[in-house]
Design an enzyme around this catalytic site. Structure first.
Site, mmCIF file in Angstrom:
data_model
loop_
_atom_site.group_PDB
_atom_site.id
_atom_site.type_symbol
_atom_site.label_atom_id
_atom_site.label_comp_id
_atom_site.label_asym_id
_atom_site.label_seq_id
_atom_site.Cartn_x
_atom_site.Cartn_y
_atom_site.Cartn_z
ATOM 1 N N HIS A 180 0.823 -1.218 0.000
ATOM 2 C CA HIS A 180 0.000 0.000 0.000
ATOM 3 C C HIS A 180 0.861 1.274 0.000
ATOM 4 C CE1 HIS A 180 0.011 -0.578 4.652
ATOM 5 N NE2 HIS A 180 0.987 0.229 4.311
ATOM 6 N N HIS A 215 -1.636 4.559 9.914
ATOM 7 C CA HIS A 215 -0.285 5.131 10.046
ATOM 8 C C HIS A 215 -0.305 6.497 10.726
ATOM 9 C CE1 HIS A 215 -0.028 2.321 6.638
ATOM 10 N NE2 HIS A 215 1.282 2.302 6.755
ATOM 11 N N HIS A 237 9.988 -4.173 4.076
ATOM 12 C CA HIS A 237 10.516 -2.809 3.947
ATOM 13 C C HIS A 237 10.853 -2.223 5.312
ATOM 14 C CE1 HIS A 237 6.142 -1.986 4.405
ATOM 15 N NE2 HIS A 237 6.333 -0.692 4.505
ATOM 16 N N GLU A 272 4.071 -5.260 8.534
ATOM 17 C CA GLU A 272 2.696 -5.111 8.021
ATOM 18 C C GLU A 272 2.159 -6.403 7.414
ATOM 19 O OE1 GLU A 272 2.812 -0.338 6.877
ATOM 20 O OE2 GLU A 272 3.138 -1.799 5.300
#
Ligand code: DHB
Ligand code: FE
Length: 295
Positions: A12, A59, A192, A239
């Protein structure tokens, strides 16, 4: 009766939203990523889902670090998309399915998950970008139930707990008596890390392990502690917990329809997968039989 047809699992990255809003999909940097989506949309065209159960992490838009629920379920009639700092214009967000939200909430509490319920909720890029990828240029023709998992501020829930959460959601869906076709989305990842000494870290080997096991053996993804997942996948790669929960909601059997993996998009190993259940296989066959092949 309601049918759970399958799920779309995707990264995303906010820059994807920027690329959509600039119309940059055919630029050399972006094309390999956006090329993953026509097969996903073909599957959606055949399946015509009515509801998306969206597993993602907030977030800092709806929950900031001062109030961070481990698991939260939206039960709002409308959800606002706002920009939490990436410079994106708001994307259209479809209405909420409040009755189904409450059925899920009732089941989760019965199953001893201590969740937060949100009757007023903003949803960030982690929900809006996957919807914009699946149904480009329009409001997704579905109703949604957003479910957030804290992947941001430690202590984070374990992969085992997230899979169990998804399975409990799956029980609620199996008991739901409405006529809807229901799909899940799991967003974020794959590997990431955005900051610190390992900024830019990605791990194709661990990502492959996750994708290889997601359909047939999701319990394999729970063998790592959440700290081991951070080690393997990066601080934000964790995530993948959203993917694990979404997979749990599909029940025991789910088969892989399509998969793409592309390094990098921004700082992220970008992955897209579709898994489908037996209900989708049957309804896909029914659709193909009803639609005569073009000569
Ligand atoms: C990036 C990835 C994310 O998952 C996110 O939430 C923000 C930024 C990135 O790679 O830039
Ligand atoms: Fe993210």
């Amino acid at each position: 009766m309601a049918k759970v047809i399958g799920g779309v699992f995707t990264s995303h990255v906010p820059a994807i939203g920027g690329a959509i809003q600039r119309g940059a999909q055919d630029e050399p940097y972006w094309k390999p990523f956006f090329d993953a989506w026509p097969p996903v949309r073909e599957w959606l065209d055949v399946q015509q889902p009515d509801v998306v159960i969206m597993f993602y992490n907030d977030h800092g838009l709806n929950f900031f670090l001062d109030k961070m629920p481990t698991f939260a379920v939206g039960a709002a009639p409308v959800y606002r998309n706002e920009d939490e700092g990436w410079g994106l214009h708001p994307f259209p967000i479809p209405p909420g399915h409040t009755e189904l939200s409450w059925a899920i909430i009732e089941k989760l509490v019965e199953e001893e998950f201590d969740i937060t319920t949100c009757q007023d909720m903003a949803v960030d890029h982690a929900a809006s970008i996957p919807l914009a990828l699946a149904w480009p240029g329009r409001e997704a023709p579905v109703r949604i139930v957003p479910i957030t998992i804290n992947t941001v501020q430690h202590p984070l829930p374990s992969a085992k707990r997230c899979l169990a959460l998804g399975r409990a959601v799956g029980k609620a869906l199996a008991e739901w008596q409405g006529p809807e076709k229901i799909m899940v989305m799991g967003t974020g990842g794959l590997s990431h890390q955005l900051d610190g000494e390992r900024a830019g870290f990605m791990n194709a080997e661990y990502d492959k392990f996750c994708m290889d096991n997601l359909s047939s053996d999701p319990d394999a993804l729970t063998k790592h502690s959440v700290h081991e997942i951070v080690e393997l996948s990066g601080t934000q790669g964790v995530e993948v917990l959203n993917w694990i929960a979404a997979r749990g909601a599909l029940g025991s059997a789910a088969s892989e329809v399509t998969r793409t993996y592309h390094i990098p998009i921004s700082n992220t190993a970008a992955a897209v997968m579709v898994l489908e259940t037996e209900a989708a296989v049957q309804s896909g066959k029914a659709t193909n039989e009803a639609t005569p092949a073009m000569a």
